[in-house]
Design an enzyme around this catalytic site. Sequence first.
Site, PDB file in Angstrom:
ATOM      1  N   ASP A 131       0.802  -1.347  -0.053  1.00 20.98           N
ATOM      2  CA  ASP A 131       0.039  -0.070   0.057  1.00 20.98           C
ATOM      3  C   ASP A 131       0.976   1.362   0.128  1.00 20.98           C
ATOM      4  O   ASP A 131       2.007   1.329   0.520  1.00 20.98           O
ATOM      5  CB  ASP A 131      -1.009  -0.110   1.306  1.00 20.98           C
ATOM      6  CG  ASP A 131      -1.791  -1.230   1.282  1.00 20.98           C
ATOM      7  OD1 ASP A 131      -2.332  -1.583   0.348  1.00 20.98           O
ATOM      8  OD2 ASP A 131      -2.293  -1.481   2.420  1.00 20.98           O
ATOM      9  N   GLN A 132       0.372   2.282  -0.661  1.00 21.73           N
ATOM     10  CA  GLN A 132       1.281   3.714  -0.654  1.00 21.73           C
ATOM     11  C   GLN A 132       1.685   4.113   0.880  1.00 21.73           C
ATOM     12  O   GLN A 132       2.889   4.542   0.702  1.00 21.73           O
ATOM     13  CB  GLN A 132       0.244   4.639  -1.071  1.00 21.73           C
ATOM     14  CG  GLN A 132       0.946   5.815  -1.392  1.00 21.73           C
ATOM     15  CD  GLN A 132       0.372   6.930  -2.448  1.00 21.73           C
ATOM     16  OE1 GLN A 132      -0.273   6.312  -3.345  1.00 21.73           O
ATOM     17  NE2 GLN A 132       0.338   8.148  -2.232  1.00 21.73           N
TER      18      GLN A 132
END
Length: 278
Positions: A131-132
């Site tokens: 995930d970012q």
Amino acid sequence: MTSFQYTVPTDGLTIEHLLREQWEAGKKTVHFMRMSKSVTGVDGEPVEWKFPQKAGTELTFTVPDAHSTYTPEKMNLKVIFEDEHILVVFKPAGIATHPNDSNQTGTLMNYVMAYVKENGGEYAEHIHRLDQGTAGVILIAKHPIAKTLFDRMIERNEIVRKYQAETDGLMKRPKGTINLPIGKDRHQPSKRLVSISGQSAVTHFRVLERKTDTTIVEAELETGRTHQIRVHLAHLGHPVVGDVLYDGSRTKDGYFRLNATALSFTHPLTGEQLNIEQ
């Protein structure tokens, strides 16, 4: 075109059996390699596909159409491990793993592509993603056959992925397994939730340290669903610090406290047992 070296591990192995049965390379790739005689010996001469090879024989495989379309973007890239088949790199929090369209830049794969091209390569594809907001180690394939092999290993849970998270609250259980399916939140597309109609998801965890009002937890994935660790820990009542999407407390830098710390697997092309840590 991308080439790599391979040492035959056992007597009697044929090129055809290796590509079709063991590596399960795509039909298009196998057909091209056979027609172009792109498997050669140390003398540079093509190797007969159905001829049994001796253990220790050195072969060169040249793979067709081995190029990626990510726009190269120069950036300091932390390379943790590399051989001619794979890269393991560190992704900082705050950047996406890959572009969502062909024009997007500023993602890890843009930086990886620049590194690969600088070193004479044309191909790089991520095996998994983060995930970012998550930092940590990511595995990258440097040619299509490696991509096929490692994708299959992910599907079969043959790559151990460990994470470390700081969670809100003091977790009482010292360790455990969360076996709860995860599905999409129909009211918020970017969010996931525990749902009986979701995909199976299994996370193993153990407490490493209890602080004043947070807990440091090591988590190991048995499956790889979107936001899996974040959803499972939040479901226990201990969301990741900074993960406001799942009701975690806010952080000053806006990032949540989740890091992919280690990968462990048996390398399918060298047979080496690798334990790679951040």
